[in-house]
Design a protein around this motif. Sequence first.
Motif, PDB file in Angstrom:
ATOM      1  N   PRO A 239      18.596  33.151   3.597  1.00 31.13           N
ATOM      2  CA  PRO A 239      17.174  33.397   3.360  1.00 31.13           C
ATOM      3  C   PRO A 239      16.309  32.260   3.894  1.00 31.13           C
ATOM      4  CG  PRO A 239      18.330  32.927   1.299  1.00 31.13           C
ATOM      5  CD  PRO A 239      19.373  32.964   2.378  1.00 31.13           C
ATOM      6  N   THR A 240      15.150  32.651   4.412  1.00 29.99           N
ATOM      7  CA  THR A 240      14.259  31.671   5.050  1.00 29.99           C
ATOM      8  C   THR A 240      12.820  31.970   4.657  1.00 29.99           C
ATOM      9  OG1 THR A 240      15.712  31.813   6.958  1.00 29.99           O
ATOM     10  CG2 THR A 240      13.643  30.702   7.324  1.00 29.99           C
ATOM     11  N   HIS A 241      12.050  30.941   4.315  1.00 28.10           N
ATOM     12  CA  HIS A 241      10.612  31.152   4.131  1.00 28.10           C
ATOM     13  C   HIS A 241      10.011  31.483   5.487  1.00 28.10           C
ATOM     14  CE1 HIS A 241      10.416  29.824   0.025  1.00 28.10           C
ATOM     15  NE2 HIS A 241      11.108  28.741   0.322  1.00 28.10           N
TER      16      HIS A 241
ATOM     17  N   THR B 293       8.458  19.341  -1.793  1.00 26.96           N
ATOM     18  CA  THR B 293       7.602  20.540  -1.711  1.00 26.96           C
ATOM     19  C   THR B 293       8.413  21.840  -1.763  1.00 26.96           C
ATOM     20  OG1 THR B 293       7.720  20.501   0.700  1.00 26.96           O
ATOM     21  CG2 THR B 293       5.840  19.370  -0.307  1.00 26.96           C
ATOM     22  N   SER B 294       9.722  21.722  -2.051  1.00 24.49           N
ATOM     23  CA  SER B 294      10.553  22.936  -1.949  1.00 24.49           C
ATOM     24  C   SER B 294      10.162  23.987  -2.991  1.00 24.49           C
ATOM     25  CB  SER B 294      12.043  22.589  -2.050  1.00 24.49           C
ATOM     26  OG  SER B 294      12.321  21.944  -3.262  1.00 24.49           O
ATOM     27  N   ALA B 295       9.629  23.545  -4.146  1.00 24.71           N
ATOM     28  CA  ALA B 295       9.276  24.523  -5.188  1.00 24.71           C
ATOM     29  C   ALA B 295       8.020  25.302  -4.825  1.00 24.71           C
ATOM     30  CB  ALA B 295       9.070  23.804  -6.521  1.00 24.71           C
ATOM     31  N   THR B 296       7.235  24.796  -3.851  1.00 29.33           N
ATOM     32  CA  THR B 296       6.026  25.521  -3.436  1.00 29.33           C
ATOM     33  C   THR B 296       6.178  25.999  -1.990  1.00 29.33           C
ATOM     34  OG1 THR B 296       5.029  23.357  -2.963  1.00 29.33           O
ATOM     35  CG2 THR B 296       4.395  24.401  -5.028  1.00 29.33           C
ATOM     36  N   ALA B 297       7.381  26.462  -1.686  1.00 30.59           N
ATOM     37  CA  ALA B 297       7.684  27.026  -0.360  1.00 30.59           C
ATOM     38  C   ALA B 297       7.301  26.078   0.772  1.00 30.59           C
ATOM     39  CB  ALA B 297       6.996  28.385  -0.192  1.00 30.59           C
ATOM     40  N   PHE B 298       7.472  24.785   0.522  1.00 31.55           N
ATOM     41  CA  PHE B 298       7.248  23.729   1.512  1.00 31.55           C
ATOM     42  C   PHE B 298       5.787  23.571   1.931  1.00 31.55           C
ATOM     43  CE2 PHE B 298      11.714  25.144   2.354  1.00 31.55           C
ATOM     44  CZ  PHE B 298      12.309  24.051   1.749  1.00 31.55           C
TER      45      PHE B 298
ATOM     46  N   VAL C 119      18.363  15.142   5.838  1.00 39.66           N
ATOM     47  CA  VAL C 119      17.849  14.028   6.654  1.00 39.66           C
ATOM     48  C   VAL C 119      16.320  14.000   6.661  1.00 39.66           C
ATOM     49  CG1 VAL C 119      19.873  14.156   8.195  1.00 39.66           C
ATOM     50  CG2 VAL C 119      17.709  15.074   8.991  1.00 39.66           C
ATOM     51  N   PHE C 120      15.689  15.085   6.184  1.00 39.77           N
ATOM     52  CA  PHE C 120      14.222  15.136   6.173  1.00 39.77           C
ATOM     53  C   PHE C 120      13.634  14.732   4.823  1.00 39.77           C
ATOM     54  CE2 PHE C 120      15.817  18.192   9.292  1.00 39.77           C
ATOM     55  CZ  PHE C 120      15.231  17.697  10.435  1.00 39.77           C
ATOM     56  N   GLY C 121      14.482  14.210   3.950  1.00 37.99           N
ATOM     57  CA  GLY C 121      13.979  13.673   2.688  1.00 37.99           C
ATOM     58  C   GLY C 121      14.088  14.657   1.540  1.00 37.99           C
ATOM     59  N   LEU C 122      13.283  14.386   0.496  1.00 36.03           N
ATOM     60  CA  LEU C 122      13.365  15.173  -0.740  1.00 36.03           C
ATOM     61  C   LEU C 122      13.165  16.657  -0.459  1.00 36.03           C
ATOM     62  CD1 LEU C 122      11.188  13.022  -3.202  1.00 36.03           C
ATOM     63  CD2 LEU C 122      13.683  13.036  -2.922  1.00 36.03           C
ATOM     64  N   GLY C 123      13.929  17.476  -1.173  1.00 41.19           N
ATOM     65  CA  GLY C 123      13.763  18.919  -1.035  1.00 41.19           C
ATOM     66  C   GLY C 123      14.500  19.507   0.157  1.00 41.19           C
ATOM     67  N   GLY C 124      15.092  18.644   0.986  1.00 41.11           N
ATOM     68  CA  GLY C 124      15.769  19.159   2.183  1.00 41.11           C
ATOM     69  C   GLY C 124      17.222  19.550   1.920  1.00 41.11           C
ATOM     70  N   GLU C 125      17.808  18.953   0.858  1.00 43.34           N
ATOM     71  CA  GLU C 125      19.196  19.303   0.532  1.00 43.34           C
ATOM     72  C   GLU C 125      19.251  20.791   0.161  1.00 43.34           C
ATOM     73  OE1 GLU C 125      22.178  17.648   0.817  1.00 43.34           O
ATOM     74  OE2 GLU C 125      22.866  19.656   0.295  1.00 43.34           O
TER      75      GLU C 125
ATOM     76  N   ASP D  93       0.852  -1.208   0.000  1.00 44.91           N
ATOM     77  CA  ASP D  93       0.000   0.000   0.000  1.00 44.91           C
ATOM     78  C   ASP D  93       0.879   1.246   0.000  1.00 44.91           C
ATOM     79  OD1 ASP D  93      -2.342  -1.389   0.011  1.00 44.91           O
ATOM     80  OD2 ASP D  93      -2.765  -1.116   2.146  1.00 44.91           O
ATOM     81  N   GLU D  94       0.431   2.244  -0.738  1.00 49.09           N
ATOM     82  CA  GLU D  94       1.253   3.460  -0.882  1.00 49.09           C
ATOM     83  C   GLU D  94       0.756   4.574   0.037  1.00 49.09           C
ATOM     84  OE1 GLU D  94       1.054   4.346  -5.058  1.00 49.09           O
ATOM     85  OE2 GLU D  94       2.185   2.551  -5.602  1.00 49.09           O
ATOM     86  N   VAL D  95       1.717   5.313   0.560  1.00 46.56           N
ATOM     87  CA  VAL D  95       1.399   6.471   1.397  1.00 46.56           C
ATOM     88  C   VAL D  95       2.125   7.682   0.824  1.00 46.56           C
ATOM     89  CG1 VAL D  95       1.492   7.476   3.703  1.00 46.56           C
ATOM     90  CG2 VAL D  95       1.164   5.008   3.442  1.00 46.56           C
ATOM     91  N   ILE D  96       1.368   8.719   0.504  1.00 42.93           N
ATOM     92  CA  ILE D  96       1.967   9.923  -0.075  1.00 42.93           C
ATOM     93  C   ILE D  96       2.506  10.794   1.052  1.00 42.93           C
ATOM     94  CG2 ILE D  96       1.543  11.975  -1.481  1.00 42.93           C
ATOM     95  CD1 ILE D  96      -0.590  10.430  -2.968  1.00 42.93           C
ATOM     96  N   LEU D  97       3.773  11.160   0.898  1.00 43.39           N
ATOM     97  CA  LEU D  97       4.443  11.898   1.975  1.00 43.39           C
ATOM     98  C   LEU D  97       5.109  13.156   1.421  1.00 43.39           C
ATOM     99  CD1 LEU D  97       5.374  11.922   4.943  1.00 43.39           C
ATOM    100  CD2 LEU D  97       7.358  10.567   4.252  1.00 43.39           C
ATOM    101  N   PRO D  98       4.512  14.327   1.688  1.00 49.05           N
ATOM    102  CA  PRO D  98       5.177  15.568   1.274  1.00 49.05           C
ATOM    103  C   PRO D  98       6.465  15.738   2.080  1.00 49.05           C
ATOM    104  CG  PRO D  98       2.875  15.963   1.969  1.00 49.05           C
ATOM    105  CD  PRO D  98       3.233  14.578   2.372  1.00 49.05           C
ATOM    106  N   GLU D  99       7.558  15.992   1.384  1.00 46.94           N
ATOM    107  CA  GLU D  99       8.847  16.155   2.072  1.00 46.94           C
ATOM    108  C   GLU D  99       9.450  17.517   1.734  1.00 46.94           C
ATOM    109  OE1 GLU D  99      10.384  11.571   2.668  1.00 46.94           O
ATOM    110  OE2 GLU D  99      11.244  12.731   1.043  1.00 46.94           O
ATOM    111  N   PRO D 100      10.317  18.072   2.575  1.00 48.37           N
ATOM    112  CA  PRO D 100      10.902  17.502   3.773  1.00 48.37           C
ATOM    113  C   PRO D 100       9.839  17.217   4.848  1.00 48.37           C
ATOM    114  CG  PRO D 100      11.987  19.578   3.158  1.00 48.37           C
ATOM    115  CD  PRO D 100      10.814  19.444   2.287  1.00 48.37           C
ATOM    116  N   ALA D 101      10.065  16.107   5.577  1.00 48.02           N
ATOM    117  CA  ALA D 101       9.080  15.681   6.573  1.00 48.02           C
ATOM    118  C   ALA D 101       9.786  15.205   7.843  1.00 48.02           C
ATOM    119  CB  ALA D 101       8.244  14.533   6.018  1.00 48.02           C
ATOM    120  N   TYR D 102       9.031  15.208   8.931  1.00 48.50           N
ATOM    121  CA  TYR D 102       9.545  14.676  10.195  1.00 48.50           C
ATOM    122  C   TYR D 102      10.048  13.250   9.963  1.00 48.50           C
ATOM    123  CZ  TYR D 102       9.661  13.026  15.009  1.00 48.50           C
ATOM    124  OH  TYR D 102      10.058  12.480  16.196  1.00 48.50           O
TER     125      TYR D 102
END
Length: 407
Positions: free
Chosen positions: A327-329, A160-165, A368-374, A132-141
Amino acid sequence: MIDSRSRPKPMTALKPEVSARSFSTLVDRIPPSGIRRFFDLVLGAEDVISLGVGEPDFVTPWHIRAEAIDAIDKGVTSYTSNSGLLELRQQIAIYIHAQSGAIYDPNTEVIVTNGVSEAVDIVFRTLLNPGDEVILPEPAYVCYAPLIQIAGGVVVPFDTSATAFIPDPESIRSRITPKTKALVICSPSNPTGRTIPKSTMDELVAIAEATGIWIISDEIYSELAYDMPFTSVGAYPQLKDRSVILNGFSKSYAMTGWRLGYLCGPDSIVGRALKIHQYSALCASIVSQLAAVEALANGGVAVEEMRRSYHQRRNLFTAGLQEIGLPTHTADGAFYCFPQISHLGVSSEAFAMGLLERERVAVVPGNVFGLGGEGFVRCCYATRLDQLKEALVRMGRYVSYLKEAQR
Ligand code: PLP
């Protein structure tokens, strides 16, 4: 006399070796928490300012501790019912109703757990069949992906980095397949501090309604929202039979060490999750539960004071980061911000290691929080104001050093 050379070999020599095959391959595939790795590096190091671990710098308010002391003093040391003290479940139902308007039956729709951590674990184990698949927006806990995998599920992460997380509804819609079971959201977010706007929540709920997937909503930072108002999944009665609220006492009441959280959901999932909880945990500590009753009944003023203090520190720290060139969102909530470091020509890991070694400031690398965290690092600003100011001075020096090195 027996010749020692003719003695039979000790049994241990015949035992098969303990090898990787002796253990679960699922577990072996999972890396240890990247946050903990940095935490361990900092432990015992002198003069380090830690912005690493996501933990309130307050101790639990006195009136809550006093309740626990009183319970111990009176010898209240037993198990409770598997789902938790009824009085606490009733308070939780009242709290959630006041927060979101959601109505949960304390008898059948609430379980008190050992932190939100256990609630996440039993929800995935209750919902997921192999594949079963679970969709996980990252970076995530960091706990979601490993616990989905341990439950036999497949993580479908997206960046989610392209949409300001903020998770973009279209990206979610396009990832739904016949195997999709659930979407996980966390707002306000660890690690980014971003809060999902109500208009986006409306869309996420509409997608879940149309496709029949569950929304698992980690609302542990719901009390710590500053700019963007927090919207609970509980505010959508039309999704009640397919949504789960996870919340707890660690962050809002500064009770990390008490290990207390809860989940609220329809009785279809709660009844099943209770089976796992009753066999693997039996119940949460009665002393912690009695303290939590007091927290919900009378903790409002303390929560408000802590929120004000985090808000003040958020303002100071995020403004300071911008000034030193990180810079920080907008970090709308929780006690994290997630500044960008990619323009400095180093990876998140290299930035964090260099900052620790050169300037004795600990942050967590975003990867360490997954995609988009680098390209980002997580800073927890739940630390004394004077320490935050000193951390900014040190980080500013480090940024200048990296810029110089780029020339
Ligand atoms: N969920 C999120 C988003 C967190 O940040 C944390 C802790 O950092 C947890 C869950 C775990 O909380 P608990 O202490 O209730 O197990």
